[in-house]
Motif scaffolding. Sequence first.
Motif, PDB file in Angstrom:
ATOM      1  N   PHE A 148      14.658  36.436  48.323  1.00 49.54           N
ATOM      2  CA  PHE A 148      15.752  37.280  47.859  1.00 49.54           C
ATOM      3  C   PHE A 148      16.227  38.308  48.875  1.00 49.54           C
ATOM      4  N   VAL A 149      15.447  38.567  49.910  1.00 45.53           N
ATOM      5  CA  VAL A 149      15.863  39.579  50.879  1.00 45.53           C
ATOM      6  C   VAL A 149      16.040  38.972  52.272  1.00 45.53           C
ATOM      7  N   VAL A 207      16.181  35.723  53.261  1.00 46.69           N
ATOM      8  CA  VAL A 207      17.113  34.598  53.372  1.00 46.69           C
ATOM      9  C   VAL A 207      18.566  35.078  53.467  1.00 46.69           C
ATOM     10  N   PRO A 208      19.004  35.980  52.614  1.00 43.96           N
ATOM     11  CA  PRO A 208      20.386  36.480  52.779  1.00 43.96           C
ATOM     12  C   PRO A 208      20.619  37.152  54.136  1.00 43.96           C
ATOM     13  N   ILE A 209      19.623  37.899  54.608  1.00 46.00           N
ATOM     14  CA  ILE A 209      19.785  38.543  55.912  1.00 46.00           C
ATOM     15  C   ILE A 209      19.948  37.492  56.997  1.00 46.00           C
ATOM     16  N   ARG A 262      21.051  34.496  56.670  1.00 51.13           N
ATOM     17  CA  ARG A 262      22.285  33.738  56.494  1.00 51.13           C
ATOM     18  C   ARG A 262      23.488  34.552  56.962  1.00 51.13           C
ATOM     19  N   ASP A 263      23.487  35.833  56.626  1.00 49.75           N
ATOM     20  CA  ASP A 263      24.712  36.608  56.821  1.00 49.75           C
ATOM     21  C   ASP A 263      24.694  37.475  58.073  1.00 49.75           C
ATOM     22  N   THR A 264      23.544  37.919  58.506  1.00 53.29           N
ATOM     23  CA  THR A 264      23.522  38.877  59.612  1.00 53.29           C
ATOM     24  C   THR A 264      22.830  38.328  60.850  1.00 53.29           C
ATOM     25  N   GLY A 308      20.217  29.919  55.760  1.00 53.15           N
ATOM     26  CA  GLY A 308      19.269  31.011  55.518  1.00 53.15           C
ATOM     27  C   GLY A 308      17.849  30.518  55.405  1.00 53.15           C
ATOM     28  N   THR A 362      13.295  31.194  59.414  1.00 52.71           N
ATOM     29  CA  THR A 362      12.952  32.105  58.317  1.00 52.71           C
ATOM     30  C   THR A 362      11.473  31.995  57.976  1.00 52.71           C
ATOM     31  N   ASP A 405      18.999  34.046  36.853  1.00 53.17           N
ATOM     32  CA  ASP A 405      18.848  35.468  37.166  1.00 53.17           C
ATOM     33  C   ASP A 405      17.791  36.138  36.301  1.00 53.17           C
ATOM     34  N   HIS A 443      14.520  35.438  37.678  1.00 54.08           N
ATOM     35  CA  HIS A 443      14.293  36.200  38.912  1.00 54.08           C
ATOM     36  C   HIS A 443      13.810  37.609  38.581  1.00 54.08           C
TER      37      HIS A 443
END
Lengths: 252, 343, 301
Positions: free
Chosen positions: B160-161, B163-165, B167-169, B190, B195, C264, C267
């Motif tokens: 949740f933290v 993987v998005p980083i 993918r996006d940054t 991601g 990762t 969700d 989660h």
Amino acid sequence: MGVGIQVEDLNAWYGSTHTLQDINLHIPANHATALIGPSGCGKSTFVRCLNRMHETNPIARATGVVKMGEIDIYREASPVEIRRRVGMVFQRPNPFPTMSIYDNVISGLKLNGFRNRRILDETVERSLKQAALWEEVKDDLKKKSGASLSGGQQQRMCIARALAVDPEVLLMDEPASALDPVSTSKIEDLIFQLKTQYTIVIVTHNMQQAARVAENTGFFLNGKLVEFDSTHKIFTNPRDKRTEDYITGRFG
Amino acid sequence: MPVKPAVSVVASPAAEKTTPSSPAPVSPVREFLNTRGSGRLADTSFAALMLACACSIFVIVLFIFWILIQNSHLSLAAFGWKFFTREAWDPVSGDFGALPFIYGTLATSLLALAMAVPLALGVAIFLTELCPRPLRAPISFLTELLAAIPSVVYGLWAVFVLVPIMRDTLGPFLVKTLGWTGFFEGANFGVGLLTASIILAIMILPIISSLTRDIMTAVPHSQREAVLALGATRWEMIRIGVLRNSRIGIVGAVMLGLGRALGETMAVTMVIGNHPEIHKSLFAPGYTLASVIANEFAEATGDLYYSALIEIGLALFLVTIVVNAVARLMVWAVTRGAPSRAS
Amino acid sequence: MSTQPIQAQPLGDPRKPSRANILRRYTADRIVSGLAVLATVIVLAPLAAILFYLVYKGASSLNLAFFTHVPAPVGEEGGGMANAIVGSSLVLLLASLMGIPVGIAAGVYLSEFGRGKFLGNAVRFTADVLNGVPSIVMGITIYSLVVKPQRHYSALAGGIALAIMMIPTVTRTTEEMLATVPLAIREAALGLGVPKWRTAVSVSLRTASPGIITGCMLAFARVAGETAPLLFTAFGNQFWSFNLNEPIAALPLQIFVYAISPYDEWHRLAWAGALVLIVLIMVSVTLVRVFANRGVLKGGS
């Protein structure tokens, strides 16, 4: 009441070091016997052979005959049985840190399965009185941990612990070497009184101490018993040159 | 157990009689103690019980080995050594090879080590040599906490933290700066090798750094002073007085970290993408030995499929045993072997 | 070494290092110190991030229902992990009952009987190596050993897998804690004629007990978060189960399943579960730390 100890041809080893060589000696009952000598001469090993503590070290072994009263301790009894008849006081006080003063004193009984409360109470009082500690600790016997006492008190508690099992022989391995002078003199007074009831063997590096408390004295050097005689004789007119050198302070 | 004294010691019941030399009435305490036996039976059985429990540790290791061999014989017979060099993984047609998983495991573990080792060394140096005393305990405590966090929680955080980083940054940034190397090609979702390596690095860091710290602390103070006395700067003192003396132990610590990374399952499974193919790109999804077991074991229908997965487990077991054994020997050599080498 | 950078200078005292040399060495010193500090910060950052997310996401999802309800069916709001918490406790209880006694006994062997012996060293080494065996391997071994012959997953199988994982940790801590008990105290007991087994139990173990208890808690905390060995043994369960012969829910398993699910609501529960797990573990680890720092014993002389 104490019993005499007869030692014949006792040899002991630590690993391959021959720490005791052919010791022959008779320790009379109900007297104090002092063992002196420079450090590493085998005197501690010798007392540890008298209650078979020597063999608790896996690399140590001993041969020969040690008769305590009528019993040959190496052939006619197990180590555990011998140690119950022989009290031992170590160089440094070693109270059980998790036990109260009360439990420390009767640990030799409790850990061997003795349960009679009345006799336990009596024994604690008797032994602490014998060890001249009763007056100082009687109010917090069960409240204070044995480890909370001062060094001299701890050592006297350890003496009480050894006396609580009503031993025939009391072995003391430099009992005062870790203590201050005041505590030392208390311990010496104690030995003086106890030697009428028990056979006491005391190892010491302090010659004055030997002279003060013991009737007989043995001098150890390099694993051999050089001379054994009455304390008076040893300190005034030793037969052996090496004994004379040692007591006059020429070495050691 | 004490070595038997040279004299034979035989308990005889006769010894229990009180000595005739004490005619005085026997006290109840003495009377009781004289009736207690030698306790030899209890002693022997106690020692035997303790020994049995200690040996159960051997038995467990041998047992794991035996069970794994037993259950993987189908696959061992079908593919032999080729199993580890074949790229196929097709449960439908019953064609199995472990190469993609070996690649994934090695790639993620080594990449993780590459990231973690310099950082861990930095932390260890900071903690032993530079850190102000009041900060030392809290920081080493925090790194130990990091070691205590369960794998699944790392995985949760990564999903949740991290993987998005990625993918996006971090992903686009890497493409822009290091894209020419060819390691950062293809679609970036991601999840993937990189990762997984990052989360592995975070997980093995505390192990390596706390062990390295122990090893560096074991270097005697005289070594440091000797170097400082020659007029060395602090870094030179660390390099010559500390690191050079403890390098075997540090290599051991790194290998222990490697052992953990090789067998790490949950966090990796959650972020590696689970796809049995070999790609050069670190963005590509991969698969490791441990994660293929975690993912497919419960659904392994055919006997051969099941057997192949067990064989993967066997390989993992043997490799981690060897890595750990070597690593332990190295760490032991430094922390307990004579630390006071003559200088 | 310090002679190495000292190169003879054409001018001046040849033994005096040049200004540039000194500058270079001190710059290296500064840079490395800076890097070490930076490394520490980089290492602590993820820890802070993980703890922050756990509290931030977990605390907001924690409520009474989490502790009292079983998971809700897909698509429905609410639900909790009560069955997973109970299941985890059950499996961990089983594991402790099997693993802790064996581990302590093995530790007693190492410390009281096996000191300096080849067998003792071999056991110690094997325990350390067993500690490094991946937990997933433990899982498939117990699957092959227990689950496959029985043809069903069970809480018992999960307990066995975790017990095996506890043994090496418990053994090594017990041994280390017993080693802190001074020899003089054992001698005091032996000198009183106390048999060796009684000395080991009533004196050595008792004196070291605070440390051993915390060591057991550490082992407990470690396996409490294990997921991989439970995947194919305890397997998980969406409902209440107290039967040791049936699949059972466990907190880490539930977190795993929920984390990789697409919902969700799940989660949210996964974060809450992770927070509960981590609090349990952190408390144990902190306790261990406190005891270890206090040295546990000061007895003896």
